[in-house]
Design a protein around this motif. Structure first.
Motif, short mmCIF file in Angstrom:
data_model
loop_
_atom_site.label_atom_id
_atom_site.label_comp_id
_atom_site.label_asym_id
_atom_site.label_seq_id
_atom_site.Cartn_x
_atom_site.Cartn_y
_atom_site.Cartn_z
N GLN A 194 -11.75 85.43 41.87
CA GLN A 194 -10.10 85.43 41.87
C GLN A 194 -9.93 84.07 41.53
O GLN A 194 -9.11 83.73 40.59
CB GLN A 194 -9.49 85.66 43.09
N GLU A 195 -10.58 82.79 42.20
CA GLU A 195 -10.21 81.68 42.07
C GLU A 195 -10.63 80.89 40.64
O GLU A 195 -9.68 80.32 39.95
CB GLU A 195 -11.06 80.65 43.15
N HIS A 196 -11.75 81.39 40.02
CA HIS A 196 -12.14 81.14 38.76
C HIS A 196 -11.22 81.82 37.60
O HIS A 196 -10.89 81.12 36.63
CB HIS A 196 -13.55 81.47 38.41
N VAL A 197 -10.71 82.85 37.86
CA VAL A 197 -9.79 83.63 37.00
C VAL A 197 -8.48 82.97 36.94
O VAL A 197 -7.91 82.71 35.95
CB VAL A 197 -9.66 85.02 37.38
N PHE A 198 -8.01 82.47 38.07
CA PHE A 198 -6.77 81.79 38.20
C PHE A 198 -6.74 80.58 37.34
O PHE A 198 -6.11 80.10 36.62
CB PHE A 198 -6.53 81.45 39.61
N LEU A 199 -8.04 79.87 37.43
CA LEU A 199 -8.15 78.51 37.14
C LEU A 199 -8.35 78.66 35.58
O LEU A 199 -7.72 77.95 34.81
CB LEU A 199 -9.57 78.24 37.47
N ALA A 200 -9.02 79.72 34.70
CA ALA A 200 -9.35 79.87 33.62
C ALA A 200 -7.88 80.10 32.80
O ALA A 200 -7.34 79.54 31.96
CB ALA A 200 -9.85 81.04 33.26
N ARG A 201 -6.93 80.76 33.81
CA ARG A 201 -5.74 81.12 33.01
C ARG A 201 -4.72 79.87 32.99
O ARG A 201 -4.14 79.60 32.06
CB ARG A 201 -5.07 82.16 33.89
N THR A 202 -4.94 79.17 34.17
CA THR A 202 -4.12 78.05 34.23
C THR A 202 -4.69 76.84 33.06
O THR A 202 -3.85 76.20 32.54
CB THR A 202 -4.31 77.36 35.66
N LEU A 203 -5.90 76.99 32.91
CA LEU A 203 -6.40 76.09 31.94
C LEU A 203 -6.08 76.44 30.34
O LEU A 203 -6.55 75.98 29.65
CB LEU A 203 -7.83 75.72 32.00
N GLY A 204 -5.50 77.70 30.31
CA GLY A 204 -5.22 77.89 28.80
C GLY A 204 -6.51 78.76 28.19
O GLY A 204 -6.47 78.55 26.99
N ILE A 205 -7.43 79.25 28.96
CA ILE A 205 -8.53 79.95 28.11
C ILE A 205 -7.95 81.35 27.98
O ILE A 205 -7.49 82.01 28.65
CB ILE A 205 -9.44 80.15 29.07
N ASP A 206 -7.76 81.61 26.81
CA ASP A 206 -7.32 82.95 26.35
C ASP A 206 -8.29 84.39 26.37
O ASP A 206 -7.87 85.30 26.67
CB ASP A 206 -6.83 82.59 24.78
N GLU A 207 -9.60 83.96 26.15
CA GLU A 207 -10.59 85.11 25.79
C GLU A 207 -11.46 85.05 26.78
O GLU A 207 -12.10 84.11 27.10
CB GLU A 207 -10.96 85.24 24.51
N GLU A 211 -12.21 98.31 36.71
CA GLU A 211 -10.79 98.88 37.06
C GLU A 211 -10.40 97.56 37.98
O GLU A 211 -9.24 96.86 37.69
CB GLU A 211 -10.71 100.04 37.85
N GLU A 212 -11.19 97.24 38.92
CA GLU A 212 -10.96 96.16 39.89
C GLU A 212 -10.62 94.76 39.17
O GLU A 212 -9.70 93.99 39.45
CB GLU A 212 -12.06 95.97 40.74
N VAL A 213 -11.41 94.38 38.11
CA VAL A 213 -11.15 93.14 37.47
C VAL A 213 -9.94 93.19 36.46
O VAL A 213 -9.33 92.30 36.31
CB VAL A 213 -12.61 92.96 36.37
N THR A 214 -9.90 94.38 35.77
CA THR A 214 -8.77 94.57 35.11
C THR A 214 -7.42 94.38 35.83
O THR A 214 -6.63 93.54 35.41
CB THR A 214 -8.48 96.02 34.30
N GLN A 215 -7.32 94.69 37.25
CA GLN A 215 -6.13 94.52 37.99
C GLN A 215 -5.78 92.68 38.26
O GLN A 215 -4.81 92.66 38.22
CB GLN A 215 -6.28 95.33 39.39
N LEU A 216 -6.75 92.29 38.49
CA LEU A 216 -7.12 90.83 38.95
C LEU A 216 -6.65 90.14 37.63
O LEU A 216 -5.71 89.21 37.65
CB LEU A 216 -8.45 90.53 39.11
N LEU A 217 -7.15 90.55 36.26
CA LEU A 217 -6.73 89.91 35.01
C LEU A 217 -5.22 90.02 34.97
O LEU A 217 -4.43 89.00 34.47
CB LEU A 217 -7.42 90.26 34.14
N LYS A 218 -4.71 91.45 34.99
CA LYS A 218 -3.29 91.60 34.70
C LYS A 218 -2.44 90.62 35.91
O LYS A 218 -1.34 90.30 35.38
CB LYS A 218 -2.90 93.06 35.13
N GLN A 219 -2.93 90.52 37.08
CA GLN A 219 -2.20 89.77 38.02
C GLN A 219 -1.84 88.26 37.57
O GLN A 219 -0.94 88.00 37.99
CB GLN A 219 -3.21 89.70 39.29
#
Length: 423
Positions: free
Chosen positions: A127-140, A163-171
């Motif tokens: 979760q932490e790393h996904v947040f981070l990637a998003r905040t840093l502007g990683i698109d793909e 499914e679980e990861v998809t929910q996290l990404l949408k978040q």
């Protein structure tokens, strides 16, 4: 590494025990980037320790340890080539300061591979790393559902984790249509470079195919020159030589430049790269250069060099969006941790918490909250305790992100929304 292939910086992110090191080792091995004899050596070592099969993870762990001890490692260990790209793996996963390096490292990631273990699913660090990637502007994101061998290559388990990861990404508003999910076993090699017979139900790309298909990053040559200074040397016969990596723009000999926040400047006399003098340098180039009239004590690490007529911004205060990843209690106005932005490290005070955001919708959840805590996404106003050169992420993303550290860990990551410049 070849001159003709475009280059990508790739982050490998995900929870600590989900097999990142093994996957990196496997990628390096499958692309011929780790010589057979090195793998053999690790295999023997692993077997002696009763850990046969862990040779890939071993390769990576040994590199990480050597790095911790300050032994310099041939960069080739961190690079691999596919048919389309030359990749550099940004930082070794599992490294203490992984998060900080991912944000301020000399090579911010263009794209990321998120590793999620099939037997464990989404874990706190995922979760932490996904947040981070998003905040840093990683698109793909390429999502490797790893350890499929442990769950007997069950399609239903794979689907549950997807499914679980998809929910996290949408978040965090990742465009899930662009994400590719690949069932892999880094340990056995399934679907890394070749389609596996163990997953007949999967007809998507292998990991290497997905990497080949990533969009090519645009080098930020159009933006104004921004070169964060890593070190300042005195070299006999030349004089003062600041060293750093060009993040954006182009530097030419003869250019008039300005260093901020030190607020000194002059004309670029020489630029050196790989011990050779060059007339100009571009984003991604690590350079040493000499500026007429600049002495060793005039500038320091954390300064940013830019054109004299479009100098780097210096913030009196700035507004930023941050994601709090871990904090033992709550963060309130007045909190003064250390901000790591490009090569600068400056204590900064969170002057006000302006609003709490809803991570899944991007809407404002609460105006002027009293505090924020782990998991919160917020807009805050920040006052650096000493001058800091930083840029709005919307204008120069390479100099618009930062990590907040305290108590030996990364507390939060953020991006700059707007700057009130010092007068």
């Amino acid at each position: 590494m070849s001159a003709d292939k475009p280059h990508q910086n790739l982050a490998i992110i995900g929870h600590v025990d989900h097999g990142k090191s093994t996957l990196v080792g496997r990628l390096l091995y499958e692309t011929g980037s780790v010589p057979e004899h090195v793998i053999e050596q690790h295999r023997e070592e692993a077997e002696e320790k009763g850990k046969g099969g862990f040779e890939f993870a071993y390769v990576m762990d040994n590199l990480a340890e050597e790095r911790e001890r300050g032994v310099t490692i041939d960069i080739a260990h961190q690079e691999f080539s596919t048919d389309t790209y030359d990749f550099t793996i940004v930082d070794t996963p599992g490294h203490r300061d992984f998060v900080k390096n991912m944000i301020t490292g000399a090579s911010q990631a263009d794209h990321a591979v998120l590793v999620v273990a099939a037997d464990d699913g989404v874990a706190p660090q995922t979760q932490e790393h996904v947040f981070l990637a998003r905040t840093l502007g990683i698109d793909e994101l390429i999502v490797g559902i790893n350890k499929m061998d442990i769950v007997d290559y069950e399609e239903s388990t794979y689907n549950e984790v997807v499914e679980e990861v998809t929910q996290l990404l949408k978040q965090v508003q990742f465009n899930t249509d662009d994400a590719s999910f690949i069932p892999v076993s880094a340990f056995e090699g399934d679907n890394v470079s070749e389609h596996s017979d163990n997953t007949p139900w999967y007809d998507g790309e292998t990991l290497l195919e997905a990497l080949n298909d990533l969009p090519e990053p645009e080098p930020p040559t159009d933006a104004p020159l921004r070169l964060p200074i890593q070190d300042v040397y005195t070299i006999s016969g030349i004089g003062t030589v600041p060293v750093g990596r060009i993040e954006t723009g182009v530097m030419n000999t003869g250019d008039n430049v300005s260093f901020q926040p030190s607020d000194v400047g002059g004309e670029v006399k020489t630029i050196e790269m790989h011990h050779e003098e060059v007339p100009k340098a571009e984003p991604g180039d690590n350079v040493g250069f000499n500026v007429r009239g600049i002495g060793k004590d005039d500038i320091r690490r954390g300064d940013v060099c830019g054109p004299a007529d479009d100098p780097p911004s210096v913030a009196e205060t700035f507004q930023a969006q941050i994601v709090v990843m871990q904090h033992p209690s709550v963060i309130t106005a007045g909190y003064t941790p250390v901000f790591h932005a490009h090569t600068a490290q400056v204590a900064c005070t969170i002057e006000s918490i302006d609003k709490k955001m809803d991570g899944s919708t991007g809407e404002v959840a609460e105006e002027d909250p009293d505090f924020i805590q782990s998991g919160d996404n917020a807009v805050v106003t920040i006052r650096p305790q000493k001058p800091l050169s930083i840029e709005p992420a919307s204008e120069i993303p390479e100099l618009g992100s930062f990590a907040i550290r305290d108590m030996g860990q990364t507390i939060a990551a953020g991006k700059v929304l707007e700057i009130h410049e010092r007068t």
